[in-house]
Design an enzyme around this catalytic site. Structure first.
Site, PDB file in Angstrom:
ATOM      1  N   CYS A 198       0.862  -1.198  -0.026  1.00 37.43           N
ATOM      2  CA  CYS A 198      -0.067  -0.041  -0.077  1.00 37.43           C
ATOM      3  C   CYS A 198       1.062   1.388   0.084  1.00 37.43           C
ATOM      4  O   CYS A 198       1.422   1.547   1.071  1.00 37.43           O
ATOM      5  CB  CYS A 198      -0.903  -0.080   1.283  1.00 37.43           C
ATOM      6  SG  CYS A 198      -1.774   1.529   1.388  1.00 37.43           S
TER       7      CYS A 198
ATOM      8  N   CYS B 156      -0.335   3.895   2.373  1.00 34.91           N
ATOM      9  CA  CYS B 156      -0.143   3.853   3.651  1.00 34.91           C
ATOM     10  C   CYS B 156       1.334   4.031   4.108  1.00 34.91           C
ATOM     11  O   CYS B 156       1.793   4.680   5.166  1.00 34.91           O
ATOM     12  CB  CYS B 156      -0.480   2.390   3.996  1.00 34.91           C
ATOM     13  SG  CYS B 156      -1.797   1.826   3.500  1.00 34.91           S
ATOM     14  N   ASP B 157       2.338   3.738   3.267  1.00 35.33           N
ATOM     15  CA  ASP B 157       3.881   3.466   3.734  1.00 35.33           C
ATOM     16  C   ASP B 157       4.812   4.613   2.714  1.00 35.33           C
ATOM     17  O   ASP B 157       5.794   4.578   3.200  1.00 35.33           O
ATOM     18  CB  ASP B 157       4.177   2.110   3.555  1.00 35.33           C
ATOM     19  CG  ASP B 157       3.284   1.283   4.444  1.00 35.33           C
ATOM     20  OD1 ASP B 157       2.722   1.738   5.436  1.00 35.33           O
ATOM     21  OD2 ASP B 157       3.113   0.107   4.164  1.00 35.33           O
TER      22      ASP B 157
END
Ligand code: NAP
Length: 310
Positions: free
Chosen positions: A132, A135-136
């Site tokens: 993701c 997200c990261d």
């Protein structure tokens, strides 16, 4: 209580189904085990959903979809369904703590990322290996990242990652991308993106944190180990090699093809009163626009089913 419609999954398909069912004055419950929105919740740009322009991020779109469904009276609970019983007219969905009963069920469980299957991958997920970008990506500010995959997702997320990383290398198992030409063009123009063709990742190494990984050229069979820049000391791998339908729960109960649920064009499965919507079903295009469309159709068909059968 017996609900009219119970929806498993709070992604675009489930939320659209919730909106349509609740708006039709059916008592409606949406059961989601994690964060609302499914895959779209971790998508940065949603520029191809009609009406959603540059400012439409996945999370924003999802928050509005949920709000809209709730406005019409749908309730949303956090729970994980672990067992289903579709043998009677009233369907039962069981979790560790609850039993939900409904006249009709809409399965909108979506799909989960496909793993590479390389040694070390599972151990280092969240420790340098990610599925993701939204997200990261921020963890890799000014570091190098490697993206595995050649489809729309891999290339779009690689472009997104260039906002953070100092260099992004796309590792693809063939020598041409699967992604749409328009997306490819953007990537080829991006100076931060490089390509490693005909290559796969065969092993991921690290003691608690990603330290290196092994790639194999499928044409020459040559293998080599890749380490971070000495100055950086760290780097990341993002994997986007497709998705697997989240349908395990319905194996041997519902008719499937290669783990995708088979429906007719009205989203009906082989079990009366059970519908499927979104990425978990056999279809030709898995997009937010088709997921919401599936959800709407499933809800309207559930309404008809209830009218005719109860
Ligand atoms: P996808 O189109 O299935 O692409 C998966 C990619 O991963 C392919 O390049 C494939 O290689 C590679 N791959 C698969 N298994 C692999 C393995 N075991 N090892 C190495 N490489 C592997 O998946 P996606 O990119 O996630 O897209 C899913 C769907 O969503 C598609 O229909 C796509 O069009 C759609 N989508 C659309 C947009 C958009 O329109 N903006 C954005 C995201 C997704 P090969 O090419 O060799 O098969």
């Amino acid at each position: 209580m017996i609900y009219d419609v119970a929806i498993i999954g709070g992604g675009p398909a489930g939320l659209a189904a919730g909106l349509y069912a609740a708006r039709a004055k059916l008592s409606t419950i949406i059961i989601e085990k994690g964060a609302d929105g499914g895959q779209i919740a971790t998508t940065d740009e949603v520029e191809n959903y009609p009406g959603a322009m540059e400012d439409a991020t996945g999370p924003k779109l999802v928050a509005r979809m949920l709000e809209q469904a709730k406005t019409f009276g749908a309730s949303r609970v956090s729970d994980e369904i672990t067992e289903v019983d579709f043998s009677d007219k009233i369907k039962v969905l069981k979790s560790a703590k609850e039993e939900y009963k409904a006249r009709a069920v809409i399965i909108a469980t979506g799909a989960v990322p496909r793993l590479i299957g390389a040694p070390g991958e599972k151990e280092l997920t969240g420790r340098g290996v990610s599925y993701c970008a939204t997200c990261d990506a921020a963890f890799f500010q000014d570091l190098e990242v490697y993206v595995m995959g050649g489809g729309d997702t891999a290339v779009e997320e690689a472009i997104y990652l260039t906002k953070f990383a100092k260099k992004v290398t796309i590792i693809h198992r063939r020598d041409e991308l699967r992604a749409a030409k328009s997306i490819q063009e953007k990537a080829f123009k991006n100076e931060k993106i490089e390509f490693m063709w005909d290559t796969v990742i065969t092993e991921i190494k690290g003691d608690g944190m990603l330290e290196s990984f092994v790639v194999k050229n499928l044409k020459t069979e040559e293998e080599r180990e890749i380490f971070p820049d000495e100055e950086d000391g760290a780097f990341g791998i993002f994997v986007f090699i497709g998705y697997l339908p989240a349908t395990e729960l319905f194996k041997d109960i519902i008719h499937m093809e290669r783990d995708y649920i088979v429906t007719d064009e009205n989203m009906k499965t082989n079990i009366p009163g059970v519908f499927a919507a979104g990425d978990n079903r056999v279809k030709s295009l898995r997009q937010v626009v088709t997921a919401t469309s599936d959800g709407a159709i499933a809800a309207v068909q559930a309404e008809k089913y209830i009218e005719d059968n109860f």
